[in-house]
Design a protein around this motif. Structure first.
Motif, mmCIF file in Angstrom:
data_model
loop_
_atom_site.group_PDB
_atom_site.id
_atom_site.type_symbol
_atom_site.label_atom_id
_atom_site.label_comp_id
_atom_site.label_asym_id
_atom_site.label_seq_id
_atom_site.Cartn_x
_atom_site.Cartn_y
_atom_site.Cartn_z
ATOM 1 N N MET A 53 -6.416 -2.566 6.022
ATOM 2 C CA MET A 53 -7.198 -3.796 6.131
ATOM 3 C C MET A 53 -8.255 -3.763 7.223
ATOM 4 N N CYS A 54 -8.196 -2.774 8.093
ATOM 5 C CA CYS A 54 -9.172 -2.685 9.181
ATOM 6 C C CYS A 54 -10.523 -2.246 8.622
ATOM 7 N N GLY A 55 -11.570 -3.011 8.933
ATOM 8 C CA GLY A 55 -12.891 -2.702 8.407
ATOM 9 C C GLY A 55 -13.689 -1.714 9.232
ATOM 10 N N PHE A 56 -13.055 -1.054 10.186
ATOM 11 C CA PHE A 56 -13.721 -0.047 11.019
ATOM 12 C C PHE A 56 -13.312 1.310 10.481
ATOM 13 N N HIS A 96 -2.757 -6.143 -5.671
ATOM 14 C CA HIS A 96 -1.518 -5.380 -5.503
ATOM 15 C C HIS A 96 -0.806 -5.191 -6.840
ATOM 16 N N THR A 97 -0.850 -6.208 -7.690
ATOM 17 C CA THR A 97 -0.211 -6.101 -9.006
ATOM 18 C C THR A 97 -0.897 -5.043 -9.859
ATOM 19 N N VAL A 98 -2.223 -5.094 -9.903
ATOM 20 C CA VAL A 98 -2.980 -4.109 -10.687
ATOM 21 C C VAL A 98 -2.742 -2.696 -10.152
ATOM 22 N N ILE A 154 0.843 -1.204 0.000
ATOM 23 C CA ILE A 154 0.000 0.000 0.000
ATOM 24 C C ILE A 154 0.873 1.248 0.000
ATOM 25 N N TRP A 155 1.947 1.241 0.791
ATOM 26 C CA TRP A 155 2.846 2.399 0.820
ATOM 27 C C TRP A 155 3.528 2.591 -0.538
ATOM 28 N N ILE A 156 3.884 1.485 -1.195
ATOM 29 C CA ILE A 156 4.479 1.577 -2.537
ATOM 30 C C ILE A 156 3.455 2.123 -3.528
ATOM 31 N N ASN A 157 2.242 1.606 -3.486
ATOM 32 C CA ASN A 157 1.238 1.968 -4.491
ATOM 33 C C ASN A 157 0.636 3.351 -4.282
ATOM 34 N N SER A 178 -8.643 -2.748 1.131
ATOM 35 C CA SER A 178 -7.372 -2.125 0.754
ATOM 36 C C SER A 178 -7.489 -1.370 -0.561
ATOM 37 N N GLU A 179 -8.139 -2.005 -1.541
ATOM 38 C CA GLU A 179 -8.202 -1.375 -2.868
ATOM 39 C C GLU A 179 -8.952 -0.049 -2.831
ATOM 40 N N VAL A 180 -10.070 -0.006 -2.124
ATOM 41 C CA VAL A 180 -10.856 1.219 -2.143
ATOM 42 C C VAL A 180 -10.091 2.381 -1.507
ATOM 43 N N LEU A 181 -9.290 2.101 -0.465
ATOM 44 C CA LEU A 181 -8.505 3.172 0.157
ATOM 45 C C LEU A 181 -7.442 3.705 -0.792
ATOM 46 N N VAL A 182 -6.757 2.804 -1.500
ATOM 47 C CA VAL A 182 -5.726 3.255 -2.445
ATOM 48 C C VAL A 182 -6.356 4.096 -3.550
ATOM 49 N N ARG A 183 -7.438 3.627 -4.113
ATOM 50 C CA ARG A 183 -8.057 4.362 -5.226
ATOM 51 C C ARG A 183 -8.638 5.693 -4.766
ATOM 52 N N LEU A 184 -9.181 5.745 -3.556
ATOM 53 C CA LEU A 184 -9.646 7.034 -3.026
ATOM 54 C C LEU A 184 -8.466 7.973 -2.805
#
Length: 247
Positions: A154-157, A225-227, A141-144, A182-188
């Motif tokens: 990953m925390c759902g709260f 993570h690859t995408v 996540i830090w890389i992306n 994880s994906e939604v946080l990166v894209r946001l």
């Protein structure tokens, strides 16, 4: 306008969900349950909870299991239709400290355009393998994002502003299972939505039910993570410029 709602995706957590709902309602917030194709015994419990709290607990149902991410996205679309501006996501298994709900809501009110992301503070109940494995995702996540802004993806709260997530989901396909959080946080983050991290206690009940499917979900997360990595490369100039502006 600030109109929050608590949303709980549920899949076969009939033994824990009643206590979670009671704890949520104690804070005076409306609650949406998204039944992701649970077995009949859990479905009956959810029906009973909705019937016991008419107008306060709303039940939305998938006929078949589609995955946590799909359930959360259904919650977003239902929340948008009902006019809610913010969605506070809580897991159904009782791991999250619902006593922190006022802290999450207060921060969301102070930062209405941001995601308020729970950053877990674990006790001794956490399985060590899960704890160490999370760091692999943290690094990706830090890389992306080229940033440490997301301390735990990953925390759902967490509390989301509804509109940016609905807009994001309308233009790209988000992960429908355990890869969603994880994906939604990166894209946001790529969309320049601020992430505010809030430490919160997380426990692992000894009789907790996990729906993480080791092979399937690890494959989906690795693919995610690859995408995201190649998506980061495409956005590299923009992300670097953003870092320089913040410096």
């Amino acid at each position: 306008m600030f109109k929050p709602c608590v949303m709980i995706p549920v899949y076969d957590h009939e033994h824990a969900i009643g206590d979670v709902v009671d704890a949520v309602l104690a804070h005076g917030l409306p609650c949406m349950l998204v039944d992701d194709g649970s077995k009949p015994s859990c479905a009956r419990v959810l029906d009973q909870l909705a019937a016991a709290h008419p107008g306060t607990v709303v039940l939305v149902r998938h006929a078949v299991n589609q995955g946590k991410g799909a359930a959360v996205l259904t919650g977003f679309h239902s929340a948008a239709q009902a006019g809610y501006t913010h969605l506070l996501q809580v897991d159904a298994d009782g791991q999250h400290n619902t006593g922190d709900i006022p802290r999450f809501v207060a921060l969301a009110r102070l930062h209405p355009h941001a995601v308020i992301a729970g950053c877990p503070v674990y006790d001794q109940s956490v399985p060590k393998l899960r704890l160490y494995a999370r760091y692999l995702t943290h690094v990706w996540i830090w890389i992306n994002t080229l940033s440490f802004a997301i301390r735990d993806s990953m925390c759902g709260f967490r509390v989301y502003p509804v509109a940016p997530v609905v807009a994001l989901a309308s233009r790209c396909s988000l992960g429908k299972r355990m890869n969603f959080d994880s994906e939604v946080l990166v894209r946001l983050f790529w969309d320049e939505v601020q992430v505010v991290n809030l430490p919160t206690r997380v426990t692992y009940p000894s009789d907790g039910v996990s729906h993480f499917m080791a092979f399937r979900d690890n494959v989906l997360i690795s693919r995610m993570h690859t995408v995201l990595f190649f998506g980061m490369l495409i956005r590299l100039p923009k992300l670097l410029a953003r870092k320089w502006r913040a410096a």
